[in-house]
Design a protein around this motif. Sequence first.
Motif, PDB file in Angstrom:
ATOM      1  N   ASP A 143       0.856  -1.186   0.000  1.00  0.00           N
ATOM      2  CA  ASP A 143       0.000   0.000   0.000  1.00  0.00           C
ATOM      3  C   ASP A 143       0.898   1.245   0.000  1.00  0.00           C
ATOM      4  OD1 ASP A 143      -1.509   2.277   1.309  1.00  0.00           O
ATOM      5  OD2 ASP A 143      -3.123   0.802   1.217  1.00  0.00           O
ATOM      6  N   PRO A 144       0.573   2.266  -0.800  1.00  0.00           N
ATOM      7  CA  PRO A 144       1.405   3.474  -0.852  1.00  0.00           C
ATOM      8  C   PRO A 144       1.574   4.169   0.499  1.00  0.00           C
ATOM      9  CG  PRO A 144      -0.177   3.462  -2.650  1.00  0.00           C
ATOM     10  CD  PRO A 144      -0.542   2.330  -1.754  1.00  0.00           C
ATOM     11  N   ARG A 145       0.604   3.972   1.401  1.00  0.00           N
ATOM     12  CA  ARG A 145       0.661   4.625   2.722  1.00  0.00           C
ATOM     13  C   ARG A 145       1.281   3.738   3.788  1.00  0.00           C
ATOM     14  NH1 ARG A 145      -5.665   5.343   2.540  1.00  0.00           N
ATOM     15  NH2 ARG A 145      -5.279   3.270   1.707  1.00  0.00           N
ATOM     16  N   PHE A 146       1.799   2.570   3.400  1.00  0.00           N
ATOM     17  CA  PHE A 146       2.246   1.581   4.378  1.00  0.00           C
ATOM     18  C   PHE A 146       3.319   2.131   5.311  1.00  0.00           C
ATOM     19  CE2 PHE A 146       5.423  -1.670   5.496  1.00  0.00           C
ATOM     20  CZ  PHE A 146       4.659  -2.460   6.335  1.00  0.00           C
ATOM     21  N   LEU A 147       4.363   2.728   4.778  1.00  0.00           N
ATOM     22  CA  LEU A 147       5.481   3.153   5.617  1.00  0.00           C
ATOM     23  C   LEU A 147       5.048   4.205   6.631  1.00  0.00           C
ATOM     24  CD1 LEU A 147       8.416   2.990   6.379  1.00  0.00           C
ATOM     25  CD2 LEU A 147       8.952   4.609   4.535  1.00  0.00           C
ATOM     26  N   ALA A 148       4.247   5.167   6.198  1.00  0.00           N
ATOM     27  CA  ALA A 148       3.776   6.194   7.132  1.00  0.00           C
ATOM     28  C   ALA A 148       2.924   5.576   8.232  1.00  0.00           C
ATOM     29  CB  ALA A 148       2.980   7.257   6.379  1.00  0.00           C
ATOM     30  N   ARG A 149       2.053   4.650   7.863  1.00  0.00           N
ATOM     31  CA  ARG A 149       1.193   3.998   8.861  1.00  0.00           C
ATOM     32  C   ARG A 149       2.007   3.112   9.799  1.00  0.00           C
ATOM     33  NH1 ARG A 149      -4.112   2.204   5.223  1.00  0.00           N
ATOM     34  NH2 ARG A 149      -5.126   4.253   5.226  1.00  0.00           N
ATOM     35  N   LEU A 150       2.957   2.381   9.222  1.00  0.00           N
ATOM     36  CA  LEU A 150       3.806   1.514  10.048  1.00  0.00           C
ATOM     37  C   LEU A 150       4.575   2.338  11.066  1.00  0.00           C
ATOM     38  CD1 LEU A 150       5.142  -1.321  10.527  1.00  0.00           C
ATOM     39  CD2 LEU A 150       6.926  -0.561   8.942  1.00  0.00           C
ATOM     40  N   THR A 151       5.169   3.439  10.625  1.00  0.00           N
ATOM     41  CA  THR A 151       5.962   4.277  11.517  1.00  0.00           C
ATOM     42  C   THR A 151       5.099   4.876  12.617  1.00  0.00           C
ATOM     43  OG1 THR A 151       7.446   4.819   9.683  1.00  0.00           O
ATOM     44  CG2 THR A 151       7.541   6.236  11.616  1.00  0.00           C
ATOM     45  N   ARG A 152       3.903   5.350  12.256  1.00  0.00           N
ATOM     46  CA  ARG A 152       3.016   5.924  13.267  1.00  0.00           C
ATOM     47  C   ARG A 152       2.567   4.865  14.267  1.00  0.00           C
ATOM     48  NH1 ARG A 152      -2.316   8.736  11.086  1.00  0.00           N
ATOM     49  NH2 ARG A 152      -2.966   6.564  10.883  1.00  0.00           N
ATOM     50  N   PHE A 153       2.200   3.689  13.767  1.00  0.00           N
ATOM     51  CA  PHE A 153       1.778   2.622  14.675  1.00  0.00           C
ATOM     52  C   PHE A 153       2.927   2.222  15.594  1.00  0.00           C
ATOM     53  CE2 PHE A 153       1.302  -1.803  15.894  1.00  0.00           C
ATOM     54  CZ  PHE A 153      -0.007  -1.845  16.363  1.00  0.00           C
ATOM     55  N   HIS A 154       4.119   2.056  15.030  1.00  0.00           N
ATOM     56  CA  HIS A 154       5.288   1.679  15.828  1.00  0.00           C
ATOM     57  C   HIS A 154       5.563   2.713  16.916  1.00  0.00           C
ATOM     58  CE1 HIS A 154       9.539   2.525  16.705  1.00  0.00           C
ATOM     59  NE2 HIS A 154       9.594   1.232  16.919  1.00  0.00           N
ATOM     60  N   ASP A 155       5.536   3.982  16.559  1.00  0.00           N
ATOM     61  CA  ASP A 155       5.872   5.022  17.527  1.00  0.00           C
ATOM     62  C   ASP A 155       4.876   5.037  18.681  1.00  0.00           C
ATOM     63  OD1 ASP A 155       8.019   5.664  15.955  1.00  0.00           O
ATOM     64  OD2 ASP A 155       7.164   7.510  15.147  1.00  0.00           O
ATOM     65  N   HIS A 156       3.606   4.774  18.390  1.00  0.00           N
ATOM     66  CA  HIS A 156       2.623   4.721  19.473  1.00  0.00           C
ATOM     67  C   HIS A 156       2.858   3.482  20.344  1.00  0.00           C
ATOM     68  CE1 HIS A 156      -1.011   5.439  21.694  1.00  0.00           C
ATOM     69  NE2 HIS A 156      -1.417   4.220  21.440  1.00  0.00           N
ATOM     70  N   LEU A 157       3.119   2.353  19.719  1.00  0.00           N
ATOM     71  CA  LEU A 157       3.405   1.133  20.478  1.00  0.00           C
ATOM     72  C   LEU A 157       4.625   1.336  21.368  1.00  0.00           C
ATOM     73  CD1 LEU A 157       2.847  -1.922  20.956  1.00  0.00           C
ATOM     74  CD2 LEU A 157       4.372  -2.384  19.025  1.00  0.00           C
ATOM     75  N   ARG A 158       5.641   1.957  20.834  1.00  0.00           N
ATOM     76  CA  ARG A 158       6.874   2.220  21.593  1.00  0.00           C
ATOM     77  C   ARG A 158       6.589   3.143  22.774  1.00  0.00           C
ATOM     78  NH1 ARG A 158      10.871   6.187  21.091  1.00  0.00           N
ATOM     79  NH2 ARG A 158      12.960   5.522  21.790  1.00  0.00           N
ATOM     80  N   GLU A 159       5.779   4.178  22.562  1.00  0.00           N
ATOM     81  CA  GLU A 159       5.417   5.090  23.643  1.00  0.00           C
ATOM     82  C   GLU A 159       4.690   4.365  24.770  1.00  0.00           C
ATOM     83  OE1 GLU A 159       3.129   8.104  21.780  1.00  0.00           O
ATOM     84  OE2 GLU A 159       4.834   8.980  20.708  1.00  0.00           O
ATOM     85  N   LEU A 160       3.781   3.458  24.410  1.00  0.00           N
ATOM     86  CA  LEU A 160       3.070   2.676  25.418  1.00  0.00           C
ATOM     87  C   LEU A 160       4.038   1.821  26.228  1.00  0.00           C
ATOM     88  CD1 LEU A 160      -0.032   1.458  23.371  1.00  0.00           C
ATOM     89  CD2 LEU A 160       0.000   3.211  25.135  1.00  0.00           C
ATOM     90  N   ALA A 161       5.005   1.214  25.536  1.00  0.00           N
ATOM     91  CA  ALA A 161       5.965   0.341  26.208  1.00  0.00           C
ATOM     92  C   ALA A 161       6.904   1.136  27.120  1.00  0.00           C
ATOM     93  CB  ALA A 161       6.778  -0.438  25.173  1.00  0.00           C
ATOM     94  N   ILE A 162       7.228   2.348  26.734  1.00  0.00           N
ATOM     95  CA  ILE A 162       8.077   3.187  27.580  1.00  0.00           C
ATOM     96  C   ILE A 162       7.293   3.678  28.794  1.00  0.00           C
ATOM     97  CG2 ILE A 162       9.285   5.410  27.686  1.00  0.00           C
ATOM     98  CD1 ILE A 162      10.121   4.958  24.777  1.00  0.00           C
ATOM     99  N   ALA A 163       6.037   4.086  28.577  1.00  0.00           N
ATOM    100  CA  ALA A 163       5.219   4.624  29.671  1.00  0.00           C
ATOM    101  C   ALA A 163       4.874   3.568  30.707  1.00  0.00           C
ATOM    102  CB  ALA A 163       3.940   5.239  29.102  1.00  0.00           C
ATOM    103  N   ASN A 164       4.557   2.358  30.263  1.00  0.00           N
ATOM    104  CA  ASN A 164       4.202   1.278  31.194  1.00  0.00           C
ATOM    105  C   ASN A 164       4.622  -0.051  30.584  1.00  0.00           C
ATOM    106  OD1 ASN A 164       3.082  -0.560  32.984  1.00  0.00           O
ATOM    107  ND2 ASN A 164       1.197   0.623  33.283  1.00  0.00           N
ATOM    108  N   PRO A 165       5.899  -0.419  30.726  1.00  0.00           N
ATOM    109  CA  PRO A 165       6.376  -1.660  30.104  1.00  0.00           C
ATOM    110  C   PRO A 165       5.672  -2.901  30.619  1.00  0.00           C
ATOM    111  CG  PRO A 165       8.051  -0.699  31.553  1.00  0.00           C
ATOM    112  CD  PRO A 165       6.978   0.322  31.395  1.00  0.00           C
ATOM    113  N   ASP A 166       5.309  -2.919  31.902  1.00  0.00           N
ATOM    114  CA  ASP A 166       4.631  -4.103  32.438  1.00  0.00           C
ATOM    115  C   ASP A 166       3.268  -4.306  31.782  1.00  0.00           C
ATOM    116  OD1 ASP A 166       6.466  -5.195  34.464  1.00  0.00           O
ATOM    117  OD2 ASP A 166       6.179  -3.273  35.458  1.00  0.00           O
ATOM    118  N   ALA A 167       2.521  -3.215  31.568  1.00  0.00           N
ATOM    119  CA  ALA A 167       1.214  -3.337  30.929  1.00  0.00           C
ATOM    120  C   ALA A 167       1.350  -3.808  29.486  1.00  0.00           C
ATOM    121  CB  ALA A 167       0.477  -1.998  30.977  1.00  0.00           C
ATOM    122  N   ALA A 168       2.342  -3.276  28.765  1.00  0.00           N
ATOM    123  CA  ALA A 168       2.544  -3.694  27.381  1.00  0.00           C
ATOM    124  C   ALA A 168       2.914  -5.169  27.304  1.00  0.00           C
ATOM    125  CB  ALA A 168       3.631  -2.837  26.732  1.00  0.00           C
ATOM    126  N   LEU A 169       3.829  -5.601  28.159  1.00  0.00           N
ATOM    127  CA  LEU A 169       4.218  -7.011  28.164  1.00  0.00           C
ATOM    128  C   LEU A 169       3.056  -7.900  28.570  1.00  0.00           C
ATOM    129  CD1 LEU A 169       7.735  -6.708  29.860  1.00  0.00           C
ATOM    130  CD2 LEU A 169       7.284  -7.317  27.475  1.00  0.00           C
TER     131      LEU A 169
END
Length: 359
Positions: A80-106
């Motif tokens: 999909d032409p929008r794949f990289l932008a969507r992947l990066t945005r999704f990753h950055d949000h997932l990473r933020e969740l893991a940094i804010a509360n790693p136990d909840a993410a795990l």
Amino acid sequence: MPFHLRNEDGQILAYRGQLAQRDVLERLIFRGRQLFIDAAEDYSGAWDESSGNGPILRPRGQNWYDYQEEANVLLRLPEDPRFLARLTRFHDHLRELAIANPDAALLALFYLSTIEVRFYSATHAMLVSVMCGLAARNVLNWPEDKERTLSLAALSMNVGMTELQDTLARQTTVLAPDQKVLVANHSSRSMSLLHRAGVTDPEWLEAVRMHHATFSGGLGAEVPWAERMAHLIQRADSFGARRAPRATRAPLVAARAMQSIYFDQNKQIDPAGAALIKAVGIHTPGSFVQLETGEVAIVVKRGQITTTPKVLVLTNGDGVALSRFIARDTALPGQRVARAVERSEIKISINLEKILAFA
């Protein structure tokens, strides 16, 4: 609709991409209904909230089932032409969740990875990404840019076979010849798809290409960054695969799966495996244990050391489900972990959102 529209229980009323008329939504509100969107989705500027009576849409809290569904759709569309932008945005949000509360993410990802196989590939990718990020940040002290590249590579490592991975998780027969070819070539195919999608970082691409290689060295400065990243991904990938169920087998308990990545093929301590174990614990959040008291509990937080997590008791020593959770610290005498428990041994229903409140 640029987002899923939900009711107060989180049920989807209108799916992202559907047409929705404002007058219909306003009639729902007039009848006393509240409309929600997920706070994790990017809806800024997508809706006029100045209706005179305040916003008609209210952000909902985090919902890991939604993240699982979003990743499942995203990782199937690398062309999909929008794949990289969507992947990066999704990753950055997932990473933020893991940094804010790693136990909840795990807790959420380990739990989701063991309960069913429909979204195996997406859940596995999210789990490996979070595990690698935690190890790089909290144990190995990698620079932020290298840690971010690592977790992006982990999230995207299998875009060349996402649909096939989900199929194989449910398949009860041996791999067909064409499936064997796709599995054998998926690392290179994933790298090619990412390159065509616009990924230009050579370490990201090389880490994806190498993530099924065999490693026997360390993670020191003399090792190229891409190889260090691939080494961590390979160990976390192996662990996650052992923790997930298949149609033909039950998942390994967390402690046994951890033991399998602690040593390399030469029976030497694997530095990547050791870093991952230190990051997430022997008894990971989302896994189940039996205590010395005979009680069965779910792990909700990592402890001071890898073998002493914080847990919530689910059943008493007689196997009877409790009416309310009891928190235990397994570092205390008499409350220590006696053994790891397989998910199939847990005969009671579990509400993930209620459990996450304790992480």
